[in-house]
Enzyme design. Structure first.
Site, PDB file in Angstrom:
ATOM      1  N   ASP A 113       0.863  -1.184   0.000  1.00  0.00           N
ATOM      2  CA  ASP A 113       0.000   0.000   0.000  1.00  0.00           C
ATOM      3  C   ASP A 113       0.897   1.230   0.000  1.00  0.00           C
ATOM      4  OD1 ASP A 113      -2.455  -1.374   0.092  1.00  0.00           O
ATOM      5  OD2 ASP A 113      -2.412  -1.505   2.272  1.00  0.00           O
ATOM      6  N   ASP A 129      -6.969  -1.321  -4.655  1.00  0.00           N
ATOM      7  CA  ASP A 129      -8.045  -0.911  -3.751  1.00  0.00           C
ATOM      8  C   ASP A 129      -8.942   0.133  -4.416  1.00  0.00           C
ATOM      9  OD1 ASP A 129      -6.863  -2.545  -1.801  1.00  0.00           O
ATOM     10  OD2 ASP A 129      -5.730  -0.878  -0.935  1.00  0.00           O
TER      11      ASP A 129
END
Length: 166
Positions: A113, A129
């Protein structure tokens, strides 16, 4: 439509994997860098859970859950063959995003991330995402629009029948 859908899904996966690769090469050594001042920074995070680090450490559960969800979406996309572009785009984005994160979980056990908001406290996230969330939002919009269309059609027929009877 089959080939276009496959290529679109692959495009989502490639974009996701490329950005994660770049994050590992350029962002991991420094940890954090400014991206959009006052709005977003790039912050390297390895996430072994799902959204907001929920289910942290549950790698095999997340792999299984994601695999089943992707399979269900693929069956829907390729066998039902939605005629609406909006619905098709939503499903494609969710499959592509799901596959992007699934690749990370299977390969390394963690998801890379790197997008972090600075104007509010929010989870650090990635391109996959974004695809999953935007796809889900588009699907909700599509379902809402379809329900509105069906409701108008149903009420339109009912009021015509009433007017014809008088």
């Amino acid at each position: 439509m089959f080939i276009i859908s496959i290529l679109s899904i692959l495009g989502c996966v490639v974009l996701d994997q490329l950005t994660k690769y770049l994050a590992q090469i350029y962002l991991q050594p420094v940890g954090t860098m400014e991206f959009i001042p006052g709005v977003m920074e790039l912050r390297f995070v390895l996430n072994d859970g799902a959204a907001f680090s929920s289910f942290a450490g549950a790698r095999w559960f997340l792999i299984l859950f994601t695999g089943v969800a992707i399979a269900a979406l693929a069956v829907y996309l390729f066998w039902k063959k939605p005629e609406s572009r909006l619905e098709r785009a939503a499903i494609i984005m969710m499959i592509g995003g799901g596959l992007g994160n699934l690749i990370d979980r299977v390969r390394t056990g963690v998801v890379v991330d790197f997008f972090a908001t600075t104007f509010m406290n929010f989870a650090v996230f990635n391109v996959a995402d974004c695809f999953v969330c935007i796809g889900a939002a588009l699907l909700i919009i599509y379902v809402f629009m379809e329900e509105q269309r069906k409701s108008k059609k149903l009420h339109g027929k009912g009021s015509e029948a009433e007017h014809g009877a008088s």
